[in-house]
Motif scaffolding. Structure first.
Motif, short mmCIF file in Angstrom:
data_model
loop_
_atom_site.label_atom_id
_atom_site.label_comp_id
_atom_site.label_asym_id
_atom_site.label_seq_id
_atom_site.Cartn_x
_atom_site.Cartn_y
_atom_site.Cartn_z
N GLN A 26 0.80 -1.23 0.00
CA GLN A 26 0.00 0.00 0.00
C GLN A 26 0.84 1.28 0.00
OE1 GLN A 26 -0.70 -2.46 2.47
NE2 GLN A 26 -2.28 -3.38 1.17
N THR A 27 1.99 1.27 0.65
CA THR A 27 2.71 2.52 0.87
C THR A 27 4.22 2.36 0.67
OG1 THR A 27 2.95 2.10 3.25
CG2 THR A 27 1.01 3.37 2.54
N VAL A 28 4.86 3.50 0.45
CA VAL A 28 6.31 3.61 0.50
C VAL A 28 6.63 4.58 1.63
CG1 VAL A 28 8.38 4.44 -0.68
CG2 VAL A 28 6.66 3.14 -1.95
N SER A 29 7.36 4.10 2.63
CA SER A 29 7.74 4.94 3.77
C SER A 29 9.24 5.21 3.68
CB SER A 29 7.40 4.26 5.09
OG SER A 29 6.02 4.01 5.18
N ALA A 30 9.64 6.43 4.01
CA ALA A 30 11.05 6.79 3.91
C ALA A 30 11.43 7.71 5.05
CB ALA A 30 11.33 7.48 2.57
N CYS A 31 12.70 7.61 5.46
CA CYS A 31 13.18 8.43 6.57
C CYS A 31 14.69 8.59 6.45
CB CYS A 31 12.83 7.78 7.90
SG CYS A 31 13.19 8.83 9.34
N SER A 32 15.18 9.72 6.92
CA SER A 32 16.62 9.95 7.03
C SER A 32 16.98 9.91 8.51
CB SER A 32 16.99 11.30 6.42
OG SER A 32 18.38 11.54 6.54
N VAL A 33 18.00 9.12 8.86
CA VAL A 33 18.38 8.96 10.26
C VAL A 33 19.89 9.17 10.40
CG1 VAL A 33 16.52 7.31 10.70
CG2 VAL A 33 18.78 6.46 10.07
N ASN A 34 20.32 9.50 11.62
CA ASN A 34 21.75 9.57 11.87
C ASN A 34 22.26 8.17 12.21
OD1 ASN A 34 21.21 9.06 14.62
ND2 ASN A 34 21.20 11.23 15.14
N LEU A 35 23.54 8.05 12.49
CA LEU A 35 24.12 6.73 12.71
C LEU A 35 23.66 6.10 14.01
CD1 LEU A 35 27.79 7.15 11.45
CD2 LEU A 35 25.72 6.55 10.20
N CYS A 36 23.02 6.88 14.87
CA CYS A 36 22.46 6.34 16.11
C CYS A 36 20.99 5.98 15.94
CB CYS A 36 22.63 7.33 17.25
SG CYS A 36 24.36 7.64 17.69
N ARG A 37 20.53 5.95 14.68
CA ARG A 37 19.16 5.55 14.30
C ARG A 37 18.11 6.52 14.83
NH1 ARG A 37 21.73 1.65 16.55
NH2 ARG A 37 20.33 1.46 18.33
N GLU A 38 18.50 7.79 14.96
CA GLU A 38 17.57 8.85 15.38
C GLU A 38 17.12 9.61 14.14
OE1 GLU A 38 19.85 9.72 19.63
OE2 GLU A 38 20.34 10.86 17.82
N ALA A 39 15.81 9.81 14.01
CA ALA A 39 15.28 10.47 12.82
C ALA A 39 15.78 11.90 12.72
CB ALA A 39 13.76 10.44 12.85
N ILE A 40 16.24 12.27 11.52
CA ILE A 40 16.67 13.64 11.26
C ILE A 40 15.49 14.48 10.78
CG2 ILE A 40 18.18 15.08 9.82
CD1 ILE A 40 20.14 12.71 9.76
N VAL A 41 14.63 13.88 9.97
CA VAL A 41 13.39 14.53 9.52
C VAL A 41 12.24 13.57 9.80
CG1 VAL A 41 14.55 15.88 7.74
CG2 VAL A 41 13.65 13.61 7.18
N GLU A 42 11.04 14.10 9.81
CA GLU A 42 9.87 13.24 10.02
C GLU A 42 9.74 12.24 8.86
OE1 GLU A 42 7.54 12.96 12.49
OE2 GLU A 42 8.94 14.19 13.62
N PRO A 43 9.43 10.99 9.17
CA PRO A 43 9.23 10.00 8.09
C PRO A 43 8.12 10.45 7.14
CG PRO A 43 9.35 8.93 10.25
CD PRO A 43 9.25 10.40 10.51
N ILE A 44 8.28 10.10 5.87
CA ILE A 44 7.25 10.39 4.88
C ILE A 44 6.59 9.08 4.45
CG2 ILE A 44 8.34 12.49 4.03
CD1 ILE A 44 9.48 10.91 1.71
#
Length: 322
Positions: free
Chosen positions: A92-110
């Motif tokens: 149903q969807t494509v989800s994407a996110c940018s994270v730092n090396l500690c797996r913390e989101a840099i921007v809100e997932p789309i």
């Protein structure tokens, strides 16, 4: 899986990858302790750490005075200088996110509707998140992946058969791109967060509307076989009439745990996930579906005899149950 994406790079070599793995799983660790835990010579540790610091993956912390001798300087993943892109493709969807090396989101997932072409939608998501500091891209997708030839062989996320992965590689450019079956990605996540249970074989089963899959973890690693395909629990076939599965058969668990099957049984248009949401009591149709899916999972358990069974679903209470 994102940690695996960083491991595709060759610049740091096997020693650098071992240091990265250790810091990712243990947190801040001194060079001396890295030497003891990995068995690498101190000079090799020093060379690997120097390259990782220069590339923005690792940073030195504040010196720690622990007694006699020189203060120990802890090493840790650097959350500020480099980033990773994660993509998840479902029917149903494509989800994407940018994270730092500690797996913390840099921007809100789309979250994007697939629009009938999930791979091009995913390629567009990659393009929107790419930056100068992007280190690598990790992507999960349902189905069977032939990475050697760069094609999806079959998938509940892709309507037709063999599909080229070229749009994704084009969007990634020169960056490392790791594409993995979604259940193997889940198994890697399980491995990362349950290191104390690596001595146990685990069967993970994921239940989502129209997408049922399984991953078998043996000795702490997903069992992948010759292709990037998870244990095909979703294509366990029951002697029941359903709509035809993309694999060509009827009665697959993927077609049983499906809103269309529930609609065919009782005519209700409400999505299956809504009917199974936490706080609902279920009805005759959802209880029948649960029994049928339970039979399929029980068959898989009897076949592989794992130490543990994990159920993962938005409909589960909690989301991951063991």
């Amino acid at each position: 899986m994102l940690l695996n994406a960083t491991q595709t790079g060759t610049h740091w070599g096997p020693h650098g990858r071992r240091v990265l793995n250790l810091l990712a799983t243990r947190g801040p660790t001194s060079r001396e302790k890295v030497h003891r835990l990995t068995g690498l010579h101190r000079n090799l540790v020093g060379d690997a750490v120097r390259r990782l610091i220069d590339d923005g993956l690792v940073r030195s912390g504040k010196p720690e005075v622990t007694g006699r001798g020189r203060p120990r300087v802890p090493l840790d993943l650097d959350p500020a200088r480099r980033s990773l892109i994660g993509i998840a493709v479902t029917p149903q969807t494509v989800s994407a996110c940018s994270v730092n090396l500690c797996r913390e989101a840099i921007v809100e997932p789309i979250h994007l509707a697939t629009g009938g072409d999930p791979l091009r939608t995913a390629a567009g998501a990659i393009g929107s998140l790419l930056g100068d500091q992007t280190l690598a891209i990790g992507m999960s997708i349902t189905g069977v992946i032939d990475t050697a030839h760069g094609v999806m062989l079959e998938s509940s996320s892709v309507a037709h058969g063999s599909t080229s992965l070229a749009p994704l590689h084009s969007a990634a450019g020169a960056l490392p791109l790791v594409i993995e079956n979604d259940l193997h990605a889940l198994a890697l996540y399980h491995q990362f967060h349950h290191a104390a249970r690596w001595d146990e074989d685990t069967l993970l089963v994921r239940l989502e509307d129209g997408a049922v899959g399984g991953a078998l973890i043996i000795n702490g690693r997903p069992h992948t076989g010759c292709l990037h395909a998870a244990s095909e629990v979703g294509h366990t076939s029951l002697a029941i009439e359903t709509r035809r599965c993309y694999c060509g058969r009827r009665g697959c668990l993927e077609r049983v745990f499906d809103s269309d099957f529930a609609r065919d049984l009782d005519g209700q248009s409400t999505a299956l996930q809504t009917r199974l949401a936490p706080g609902t009591t279920g009805d005759a149709t959802t209880r029948r579906i649960a029994r049928l899916v339970g039979i399929g999972i029980a068959n898989a358990v009897q076949l592989v005899k794992p130490h543990r069974l994990g159920l993962v679903s938005h409909a589960a209470r909690p989301a991951v149950s063991y």
